[in-house]
Design a protein around this motif. Structure first.
Motif, PDB file in Angstrom:
ATOM      1  N   VAL A 166     101.247  48.071  70.600  1.00  0.00           N
ATOM      2  CA  VAL A 166     102.367  47.817  71.521  1.00  0.00           C
ATOM      3  C   VAL A 166     101.909  46.908  72.651  1.00  0.00           C
ATOM      4  O   VAL A 166     102.604  45.956  73.039  1.00  0.00           O
ATOM      5  CB  VAL A 166     102.906  49.146  72.088  1.00  0.00           C
ATOM      6  CG1 VAL A 166     104.016  48.883  73.106  1.00  0.00           C
ATOM      7  CG2 VAL A 166     103.421  50.034  70.961  1.00  0.00           C
ATOM      8  N   ILE A 167     100.724  47.202  73.188  1.00  0.00           N
ATOM      9  CA  ILE A 167     100.200  46.417  74.307  1.00  0.00           C
ATOM     10  C   ILE A 167      99.771  45.023  73.840  1.00  0.00           C
ATOM     11  O   ILE A 167     100.055  44.011  74.493  1.00  0.00           O
ATOM     12  CB  ILE A 167      99.005  47.145  74.953  1.00  0.00           C
ATOM     13  CG1 ILE A 167      99.466  48.498  75.521  1.00  0.00           C
ATOM     14  CG2 ILE A 167      98.370  46.304  76.047  1.00  0.00           C
ATOM     15  CD1 ILE A 167      98.335  49.392  75.949  1.00  0.00           C
ATOM     16  N   ASP A 168      99.090  44.972  72.697  1.00  0.00           N
ATOM     17  CA  ASP A 168      98.584  43.689  72.198  1.00  0.00           C
ATOM     18  C   ASP A 168      99.698  42.787  71.668  1.00  0.00           C
ATOM     19  O   ASP A 168      99.539  41.560  71.649  1.00  0.00           O
ATOM     20  CB  ASP A 168      97.561  43.924  71.078  1.00  0.00           C
ATOM     21  CG  ASP A 168      96.333  44.670  71.574  1.00  0.00           C
ATOM     22  OD1 ASP A 168      96.100  44.667  72.792  1.00  0.00           O
ATOM     23  OD2 ASP A 168      95.619  45.273  70.737  1.00  0.00           O
ATOM     24  N   GLY A 169     100.788  43.392  71.246  1.00  0.00           N
ATOM     25  CA  GLY A 169     101.878  42.605  70.669  1.00  0.00           C
ATOM     26  C   GLY A 169     101.530  42.013  69.311  1.00  0.00           C
ATOM     27  O   GLY A 169     102.096  40.992  68.906  1.00  0.00           O
ATOM     28  N   LYS A 170     100.599  42.658  68.588  1.00  0.00           N
ATOM     29  CA  LYS A 170     100.148  42.108  67.316  1.00  0.00           C
ATOM     30  C   LYS A 170     101.132  42.356  66.186  1.00  0.00           C
ATOM     31  O   LYS A 170     101.100  41.668  65.170  1.00  0.00           O
ATOM     32  CB  LYS A 170      98.779  42.699  66.948  1.00  0.00           C
ATOM     33  CG  LYS A 170      97.653  42.250  67.875  1.00  0.00           C
ATOM     34  CD  LYS A 170      96.323  42.829  67.430  1.00  0.00           C
ATOM     35  CE  LYS A 170      95.197  42.338  68.328  1.00  0.00           C
ATOM     36  NZ  LYS A 170      93.882  42.896  67.937  1.00  0.00           N
ATOM     37  N   ILE A 171     101.983  43.372  66.331  1.00  0.00           N
ATOM     38  CA  ILE A 171     102.984  43.634  65.309  1.00  0.00           C
ATOM     39  C   ILE A 171     104.340  43.795  65.972  1.00  0.00           C
ATOM     40  O   ILE A 171     104.445  44.062  67.170  1.00  0.00           O
ATOM     41  CB  ILE A 171     102.649  44.899  64.497  1.00  0.00           C
ATOM     42  CG1 ILE A 171     102.672  46.146  65.403  1.00  0.00           C
ATOM     43  CG2 ILE A 171     101.302  44.764  63.800  1.00  0.00           C
ATOM     44  CD1 ILE A 171     102.479  47.432  64.639  1.00  0.00           C
ATOM     45  N   LYS A 172     105.379  43.653  65.176  1.00  0.00           N
ATOM     46  CA  LYS A 172     106.731  43.817  65.697  1.00  0.00           C
ATOM     47  C   LYS A 172     107.014  45.291  65.943  1.00  0.00           C
ATOM     48  O   LYS A 172     106.477  46.164  65.238  1.00  0.00           O
ATOM     49  CB  LYS A 172     107.739  43.244  64.705  1.00  0.00           C
ATOM     50  CG  LYS A 172     107.605  41.746  64.478  1.00  0.00           C
ATOM     51  CD  LYS A 172     108.625  41.266  63.462  1.00  0.00           C
ATOM     52  CE  LYS A 172     108.479  39.757  63.218  1.00  0.00           C
ATOM     53  NZ  LYS A 172     109.439  39.252  62.199  1.00  0.00           N
ATOM     54  N   PRO A 173     107.860  45.599  66.913  1.00  0.00           N
ATOM     55  CA  PRO A 173     108.176  47.006  67.205  1.00  0.00           C
ATOM     56  C   PRO A 173     108.671  47.774  65.983  1.00  0.00           C
ATOM     57  O   PRO A 173     108.325  48.949  65.808  1.00  0.00           O
ATOM     58  CB  PRO A 173     109.267  46.897  68.275  1.00  0.00           C
ATOM     59  CG  PRO A 173     108.988  45.599  68.958  1.00  0.00           C
ATOM     60  CD  PRO A 173     108.483  44.690  67.885  1.00  0.00           C
TER      61      PRO A 173
END
Length: 288
Positions: A133-140
């Motif tokens: 969530v913090i890294d934004g590496k995957i979609k929610p």
């Protein structure tokens, strides 16, 4: 503790009924039968299980005997902690959560809940969910599937001792028959010793059959069921975390994400909606 009480009830009822019917418990004490049945049972576990599962059986048995599942207060604290984390992310941005997630031991939020942070597996599940969530590496929308995959793997792993114990429980009646057959063989070789000696050896052989069935259905199978129930409690705890983190990642307000997690709980440990909302809204803002 309840498992010990239950075992005493099983043992006391069996011996009590036997004595009421005029039996003498001493006649059930045939060491040879105990050696065969319990020894073969232990051997079956060793043959069927790698070392790490044997260690887990010991660990899970101790936990079933002396541990306890998370209660209502513990879940209440979990929901409060999740709410605080989400509020920091909502007010200060997700980047503000990095210091808490990367260094949980130094987190001012986690420090308030030592009964939760003391469980390594649960904390790792939470941290593993928050990092993407913090890294934004995957979609929610992908986070829930990711956490669900991890949860399924943990649940399957936790039940390995259950499957082994259930297999042993299923085998015990047959092992009791093996002990009985060995006893009959021993009896046949003692026919010349007279009826009294033969009767004693036949009683010992029948004790083997009794012991195999008794240990199976009176102790091992219930123990396996108890461990499975406690595993389900652990899974519910992780699923509560999953529901909250996935909801927050999808954009739900902190209060709503926590409410989704609350509704995933069994009624026996579920705080009431009004009680939880009142408590959360009265909490000071994180950092104050």
């Amino acid at each position: 503790m309840l498992i010990i009480i239950g075992a005493l009830i099983v043992l006391g009822s069996t011996l009590g009924g036997f004595m009421i019917a005029g039996g003498n418990p001493v006649v059930l004490l045939h060491v040879s039968e105990f050696v065969v049945i319990l020894g073969v049972g232990i051997g079956v576990v060793v043959i069927a299980s790698p070392a790490h599962i044997i260690k887990e059986i010991v660990h899970k048995t101790k936990h079933a005997m002396f541990g306890k599942a998370a209660d209502k207060k513990e879940y209440f604290d979990l929901l409060k902690m999740l709410y605080e984390i989400f509020m920091v992310g909502r007010r200060n941005g997700l980047i503000a959560l990095e210091e808490h997630v990367t260094n949980p031991k130094g987190s001012s939020i986690f420090a308030k809940y030592p009964n939760i942070t003391g469980n390594h597996e649960r904390m790792q599940f939470l941290l593993n969910g928050m990092k993407p969530v913090i890294d934004g590496k995957i979609k929610p929308d992908q986070l829930e599937d990711l956490m669900l995959t991890e949860l399924d793997a943990k649940s399957a792993e936790a039940d390995h001792p259950v499957h082994t114990l259930q297999m042993v429980a299923d085998s015990m009646p047959a092992i009791g028959i093996v002990a009985a057959v060995l006893g009959i063989i021993n009896t046949m070789s003692a026919i010349a010793e007279g009826p009294e000696a033969v009767g004693e050896k036949v009683a010992a052989a029948l004790t083997g059959t009794l012991l195999g069935i008794f240990v199976s259905y009176g102790f091992i199978a219930p123990l396996a069921a108890r461990i499975h129930t406690m595993n389900q409690g652990d899974t519910q705890y992780l699923r509560c975390i999953l529901s909250a983190v996935a909801g927050f990642a999808k954009g739900l307000a902190p209060l709503t994400a926590v409410e989704v997690a609350r509704r995933s709980l069994d009624s026996t440990v579920q705080p009431s909606s009004d009680e939880l909302e009142t408590t959360l809204k009265s909490m000071p803002a994180p950092g104050k």
